[in-house]
Motif scaffolding. Structure first.
Motif, PDB file in Angstrom:
ATOM      1  N   LEU A   4       0.858  -1.182   0.000  1.00 35.80           N
ATOM      2  CA  LEU A   4       0.000   0.000   0.000  1.00 35.80           C
ATOM      3  C   LEU A   4       0.897   1.236   0.000  1.00 35.80           C
ATOM      4  O   LEU A   4       1.821   1.332   0.811  1.00 35.80           O
ATOM      5  N   VAL A   5       0.605   2.167  -0.899  1.00 31.80           N
ATOM      6  CA  VAL A   5       1.410   3.381  -1.008  1.00 31.80           C
ATOM      7  C   VAL A   5       0.482   4.589  -0.937  1.00 31.80           C
ATOM      8  O   VAL A   5      -0.402   4.749  -1.784  1.00 31.80           O
ATOM      9  N   GLU A   6       0.689   5.414   0.088  1.00 29.06           N
ATOM     10  CA  GLU A   6      -0.119   6.622   0.256  1.00 29.06           C
ATOM     11  C   GLU A   6       0.575   7.809  -0.388  1.00 29.06           C
ATOM     12  O   GLU A   6       1.797   7.849  -0.508  1.00 29.06           O
ATOM     13  N   LEU A  11       1.192  20.274   3.999  1.00 26.39           N
ATOM     14  CA  LEU A  11       0.900  21.347   4.951  1.00 26.39           C
ATOM     15  C   LEU A  11      -0.249  22.185   4.397  1.00 26.39           C
ATOM     16  O   LEU A  11      -0.220  22.599   3.233  1.00 26.39           O
ATOM     17  N   VAL A  12      -1.239  22.432   5.238  1.00 28.15           N
ATOM     18  CA  VAL A  12      -2.391  23.217   4.823  1.00 28.15           C
ATOM     19  C   VAL A  12      -2.854  24.069   5.990  1.00 28.15           C
ATOM     20  O   VAL A  12      -2.653  23.705   7.159  1.00 28.15           O
ATOM     21  N   GLN A  13      -3.453  25.194   5.697  1.00 28.38           N
ATOM     22  CA  GLN A  13      -3.984  26.057   6.749  1.00 28.38           C
ATOM     23  C   GLN A  13      -5.327  25.534   7.233  1.00 28.38           C
ATOM     24  O   GLN A  13      -6.050  24.840   6.501  1.00 28.38           O
ATOM     25  N   ALA A  14      -5.643  25.869   8.454  1.00 31.51           N
ATOM     26  CA  ALA A  14      -6.939  25.480   9.008  1.00 31.51           C
ATOM     27  C   ALA A  14      -8.060  25.975   8.099  1.00 31.51           C
ATOM     28  O   ALA A  14      -8.012  27.094   7.592  1.00 31.51           O
ATOM     29  N   GLY A  15      -9.041  25.114   7.898  1.00 25.99           N
ATOM     30  CA  GLY A  15     -10.134  25.431   6.995  1.00 25.99           C
ATOM     31  C   GLY A  15      -9.914  24.956   5.574  1.00 25.99           C
ATOM     32  O   GLY A  15     -10.844  24.961   4.759  1.00 25.99           O
ATOM     33  N   GLY A  16      -8.689  24.546   5.275  1.00 30.52           N
ATOM     34  CA  GLY A  16      -8.363  24.100   3.929  1.00 30.52           C
ATOM     35  C   GLY A  16      -8.711  22.644   3.684  1.00 30.52           C
ATOM     36  O   GLY A  16      -9.322  21.971   4.530  1.00 30.52           O
ATOM     37  N   SER A  17      -8.308  22.161   2.517  1.00 31.55           N
ATOM     38  CA  SER A  17      -8.629  20.794   2.099  1.00 31.55           C
ATOM     39  C   SER A  17      -7.393  20.082   1.577  1.00 31.55           C
ATOM     40  O   SER A  17      -6.452  20.707   1.089  1.00 31.55           O
ATOM     41  N   LEU A  18      -7.427  18.760   1.703  1.00 26.17           N
ATOM     42  CA  LEU A  18      -6.405  17.889   1.137  1.00 26.17           C
ATOM     43  C   LEU A  18      -7.077  16.607   0.678  1.00 26.17           C
ATOM     44  O   LEU A  18      -8.109  16.201   1.244  1.00 26.17           O
ATOM     45  N   ARG A  19      -6.482  15.956  -0.309  1.00 22.89           N
ATOM     46  CA  ARG A  19      -6.988  14.665  -0.767  1.00 22.89           C
ATOM     47  C   ARG A  19      -5.857  13.649  -0.706  1.00 22.89           C
ATOM     48  O   ARG A  19      -4.828  13.802  -1.361  1.00 22.89           O
ATOM     49  N   LEU A  20      -6.065  12.630   0.104  1.00 25.63           N
ATOM     50  CA  LEU A  20      -5.091  11.547   0.222  1.00 25.63           C
ATOM     51  C   LEU A  20      -5.469  10.421  -0.721  1.00 25.63           C
ATOM     52  O   LEU A  20      -6.657  10.146  -0.933  1.00 25.63           O
ATOM     53  N   SER A  21      -4.452   9.770  -1.258  1.00 33.56           N
ATOM     54  CA  SER A  21      -4.668   8.622  -2.131  1.00 33.56           C
ATOM     55  C   SER A  21      -3.864   7.442  -1.609  1.00 33.56           C
ATOM     56  O   SER A  21      -2.817   7.614  -0.985  1.00 33.56           O
ATOM     57  N   CYS A  22      -4.371   6.250  -1.890  1.00 34.81           N
ATOM     58  CA  CYS A  22      -3.668   5.031  -1.500  1.00 34.81           C
ATOM     59  C   CYS A  22      -3.872   4.001  -2.605  1.00 34.81           C
ATOM     60  O   CYS A  22      -5.005   3.698  -2.980  1.00 34.81           O
ATOM     61  N   ALA A  92      -1.521  14.756  11.806  1.00 31.16           N
ATOM     62  CA  ALA A  92      -1.129  13.388  12.146  1.00 31.16           C
ATOM     63  C   ALA A  92      -0.480  12.746  10.931  1.00 31.16           C
ATOM     64  O   ALA A  92      -0.517  13.301   9.825  1.00 31.16           O
ATOM     65  N   VAL A  93       0.093  11.578  11.149  1.00 29.77           N
ATOM     66  CA  VAL A  93       0.480  10.713  10.038  1.00 29.77           C
ATOM     67  C   VAL A  93      -0.734   9.860   9.709  1.00 29.77           C
ATOM     68  O   VAL A  93      -1.296   9.217  10.593  1.00 29.77           O
ATOM     69  N   TYR A  94      -1.121   9.864   8.452  1.00 28.87           N
ATOM     70  CA  TYR A  94      -2.295   9.121   8.004  1.00 28.87           C
ATOM     71  C   TYR A  94      -1.843   7.838   7.312  1.00 28.87           C
ATOM     72  O   TYR A  94      -0.991   7.869   6.427  1.00 28.87           O
ATOM     73  N   TYR A  95      -2.455   6.735   7.723  1.00 31.84           N
ATOM     74  CA  TYR A  95      -2.105   5.420   7.208  1.00 31.84           C
ATOM     75  C   TYR A  95      -3.286   4.794   6.476  1.00 31.84           C
ATOM     76  O   TYR A  95      -4.426   4.831   6.968  1.00 31.84           O
ATOM     77  N   CYS A  96      -2.993   4.198   5.351  1.00 34.53           N
ATOM     78  CA  CYS A  96      -3.959   3.417   4.602  1.00 34.53           C
ATOM     79  C   CYS A  96      -3.855   1.960   5.064  1.00 34.53           C
ATOM     80  O   CYS A  96      -2.756   1.479   5.355  1.00 34.53           O
ATOM     81  N   ALA A  97      -5.002   1.288   5.131  1.00 31.68           N
ATOM     82  CA  ALA A  97      -5.008  -0.101   5.584  1.00 31.68           C
ATOM     83  C   ALA A  97      -5.974  -0.925   4.757  1.00 31.68           C
ATOM     84  O   ALA A  97      -6.974  -0.405   4.233  1.00 31.68           O
ATOM     85  N   LEU A  98      -5.694  -2.227   4.671  1.00 32.03           N
ATOM     86  CA  LEU A  98      -6.515  -3.153   3.894  1.00 32.03           C
ATOM     87  C   LEU A  98      -6.770  -4.396   4.729  1.00 32.03           C
ATOM     88  O   LEU A  98      -5.853  -4.912   5.392  1.00 32.03           O
ATOM     89  N   GLY A 118       2.495   5.504   5.526  1.00 32.15           N
ATOM     90  CA  GLY A 118       1.988   6.718   6.139  1.00 32.15           C
ATOM     91  C   GLY A 118       2.356   7.966   5.358  1.00 32.15           C
ATOM     92  O   GLY A 118       3.381   8.015   4.670  1.00 32.15           O
ATOM     93  N   THR A 119       1.506   8.970   5.472  1.00 34.36           N
ATOM     94  CA  THR A 119       1.777  10.270   4.860  1.00 34.36           C
ATOM     95  C   THR A 119       1.414  11.360   5.868  1.00 34.36           C
ATOM     96  O   THR A 119       0.378  11.287   6.532  1.00 34.36           O
ATOM     97  N   GLN A 120       2.285  12.335   5.996  1.00 31.10           N
ATOM     98  CA  GLN A 120       2.118  13.381   7.013  1.00 31.10           C
ATOM     99  C   GLN A 120       1.113  14.436   6.541  1.00 31.10           C
ATOM    100  O   GLN A 120       1.218  14.945   5.420  1.00 31.10           O
ATOM    101  N   VAL A 121       0.175  14.754   7.422  1.00 33.39           N
ATOM    102  CA  VAL A 121      -0.747  15.864   7.210  1.00 33.39           C
ATOM    103  C   VAL A 121      -0.547  16.840   8.357  1.00 33.39           C
ATOM    104  O   VAL A 121      -0.660  16.460   9.528  1.00 33.39           O
ATOM    105  N   THR A 122      -0.246  18.080   8.017  1.00 34.46           N
ATOM    106  CA  THR A 122      -0.044  19.108   9.023  1.00 34.46           C
ATOM    107  C   THR A 122      -0.982  20.267   8.736  1.00 34.46           C
ATOM    108  O   THR A 122      -0.983  20.806   7.630  1.00 34.46           O
ATOM    109  N   VAL A 123      -1.785  20.609   9.742  1.00 33.60           N
ATOM    110  CA  VAL A 123      -2.746  21.697   9.597  1.00 33.60           C
ATOM    111  C   VAL A 123      -2.314  22.826  10.517  1.00 33.60           C
ATOM    112  O   VAL A 123      -2.258  22.653  11.746  1.00 33.60           O
ATOM    113  N   SER A 124      -2.011  23.966   9.953  1.00 38.68           N
ATOM    114  CA  SER A 124      -1.561  25.113  10.736  1.00 38.68           C
ATOM    115  C   SER A 124      -2.747  25.993  11.121  1.00 38.68           C
ATOM    116  O   SER A 124      -3.725  26.105  10.378  1.00 38.68           O
TER     117      SER A 124
END
Length: 125
Positions: A4-6, A11-22, A92-98, A118-124
């Motif tokens: 599995l590869v995420e 880094l994103v500001q509070a209120g923003g958006s991100l899309r994670l893929s796995c 947090a670090v976000y992990y994909c699982a199966l 895992g992939t790091q998500v940081t919200v400022s």
């Protein structure tokens, strides 16, 4: 062996958006559920969202319900997490699982046998 590869963290500001893929590859036989977990520094890994094999059933942690959306690719070997209205506490670090034979409504990390790096998500703030 399942790999599995995420991707998609950042880094994103509070209120923003991100899309994670796995993306899943390897011996992905049979029907399986996929999920996202996260782990913040000094905290235990926690469930975020899960989706069943068909993609018709999803389940979310209360902390992300209404802000995050989990989905699967048409080929079933990819899962996505659209995150909106992000908060600093989502950092947090976000992990994909199966996992196979998973009841996604009561799923815990023990139900998933394959994990991404895992992939790091940081919200400022």
């Amino acid at each position: 062996q399942v790999q599995l590869v995420e991707s998609g963290g950042g880094l994103v500001q509070a209120g923003g958006s991100l899309r994670l893929s796995c993306a899943a590859s390897g011996r992905t036989f049979g029907n399986y559920a996929m999920a996202w977990f996260r782990q913040a520094p000094g905290k235990e890994r926690e469930f975020v969202a899960a989706i069943n094999w068909t993609g018709r059933r999803t389940h979310y942690a209360d902390t992300v319900e209404g802000r995050f959306t989990i989905s699967r690719g048409s080929a079933k070997n990819a899962v996505y997490l659209q995150m909106s209205s992000l908060k600093p506490e989502d950092t947090a670090v976000y992990y994909c699982a199966l996992g196979s034979a998973v009841d996604i409504t009561i799923a815990t990390s023990d139900d998933f046998g394959s994990w991404g790096q895992g992939t790091q998500v940081t919200v400022s703030s």
